[in-house]
Design a protein around this motif. Sequence first.
Motif, PDB file in Angstrom:
ATOM      1  N   LEU A  53       0.854  -1.189   0.000  1.00  0.00           N
ATOM      2  CA  LEU A  53       0.000   0.000   0.000  1.00  0.00           C
ATOM      3  C   LEU A  53       0.889   1.238   0.000  1.00  0.00           C
ATOM      4  O   LEU A  53       2.116   1.141   0.104  1.00  0.00           O
ATOM      5  N   TYR A  54       0.261   2.374  -0.130  1.00  0.00           N
ATOM      6  CA  TYR A  54       0.986   3.641  -0.131  1.00  0.00           C
ATOM      7  C   TYR A  54       0.562   4.459   1.086  1.00  0.00           C
ATOM      8  O   TYR A  54      -0.630   4.651   1.314  1.00  0.00           O
ATOM      9  N   VAL A  55       1.521   4.909   1.861  1.00  0.00           N
ATOM     10  CA  VAL A  55       1.219   5.764   3.008  1.00  0.00           C
ATOM     11  C   VAL A  55       1.359   7.214   2.537  1.00  0.00           C
ATOM     12  O   VAL A  55       2.463   7.698   2.298  1.00  0.00           O
ATOM     13  N   LEU A  62       4.375   5.357  12.189  1.00  0.00           N
ATOM     14  CA  LEU A  62       4.714   3.959  11.913  1.00  0.00           C
ATOM     15  C   LEU A  62       6.218   3.777  12.037  1.00  0.00           C
ATOM     16  O   LEU A  62       6.984   4.692  11.730  1.00  0.00           O
ATOM     17  N   GLU A  63       6.625   2.613  12.460  1.00  0.00           N
ATOM     18  CA  GLU A  63       8.056   2.312  12.423  1.00  0.00           C
ATOM     19  C   GLU A  63       8.506   2.270  10.973  1.00  0.00           C
ATOM     20  O   GLU A  63       7.755   1.838  10.093  1.00  0.00           O
ATOM     21  N   GLY A  64       9.702   2.706  10.734  1.00  0.00           N
ATOM     22  CA  GLY A  64      10.229   2.694   9.371  1.00  0.00           C
ATOM     23  C   GLY A  64      10.415   1.281   8.862  1.00  0.00           C
ATOM     24  O   GLY A  64      10.494   0.330   9.641  1.00  0.00           O
ATOM     25  N   PRO A  65      10.471   1.134   7.549  1.00  0.00           N
ATOM     26  CA  PRO A  65      10.622  -0.202   6.973  1.00  0.00           C
ATOM     27  C   PRO A  65      12.013  -0.784   7.214  1.00  0.00           C
ATOM     28  O   PRO A  65      13.012  -0.070   7.149  1.00  0.00           O
ATOM     29  N   ASN A  82       6.642   6.090  -1.224  1.00  0.00           N
ATOM     30  CA  ASN A  82       5.823   5.939  -0.020  1.00  0.00           C
ATOM     31  C   ASN A  82       5.217   4.539   0.102  1.00  0.00           C
ATOM     32  O   ASN A  82       4.267   4.342   0.843  1.00  0.00           O
ATOM     33  N   SER A  83       5.770   3.593  -0.619  1.00  0.00           N
ATOM     34  CA  SER A  83       5.279   2.215  -0.529  1.00  0.00           C
ATOM     35  C   SER A  83       5.621   1.604   0.822  1.00  0.00           C
ATOM     36  O   SER A  83       6.711   1.835   1.366  1.00  0.00           O
ATOM     37  N   ARG A  84       4.692   0.834   1.326  1.00  0.00           N
ATOM     38  CA  ARG A  84       4.917   0.035   2.532  1.00  0.00           C
ATOM     39  C   ARG A  84       4.175  -1.285   2.383  1.00  0.00           C
ATOM     40  O   ARG A  84       3.344  -1.446   1.494  1.00  0.00           O
ATOM     41  N   LYS A  97      -3.417  11.275  12.462  1.00  0.00           N
ATOM     42  CA  LYS A  97      -4.195  10.949  11.273  1.00  0.00           C
ATOM     43  C   LYS A  97      -3.294  10.352  10.207  1.00  0.00           C
ATOM     44  O   LYS A  97      -2.209  10.875   9.944  1.00  0.00           O
ATOM     45  N   LEU A  98      -3.754   9.273   9.622  1.00  0.00           N
ATOM     46  CA  LEU A  98      -3.032   8.649   8.524  1.00  0.00           C
ATOM     47  C   LEU A  98      -3.937   8.573   7.309  1.00  0.00           C
ATOM     48  O   LEU A  98      -5.161   8.440   7.443  1.00  0.00           O
TER      49      LEU A  98
END
Length: 117
Positions: A53-55, A62-65, A82-84, A97-98
């Motif tokens: 998904l894209y954040v 969120l913790e980083g990848p 911004n992919s996660r 808010k996300l």
Amino acid sequence: MYMITFNFEQKAVSSVTFTNVKPAQSLLEVALANKIHLHHDCGGVCACSTCHLYVEKGDDYLEGPGRREKDYIGRAADPRLNSRLGCQCILQDGRGKLIVTLPDQTPLREGSTLNFK
Ligand code: FES
């Protein structure tokens, strides 16, 4: 608590926002709990890229990848900066808010409706 908006690249699927989302759960878990079918072929153990998904906003919550997640993101369709992976996006303690966008290959769960209101 968080407010999370899910946008969908699929045409004709409206955005939906959930409020009072508790921390310590993944975006994959939030999606599934709200009848949004985000694929998760590996069961959420960072061994596929189907929960991609894209954040758009709120990545600070969120913790980083990690390296493994980055590796699998590279195998996803149309990866972006911004992919996660939804299963690896654990909401940290806090509030905010996300906004996330689900790629077009992510259909809604069978039997769910498009109208979340
Ligand atoms: S469900 Fe497989 S990496 Fe997230």
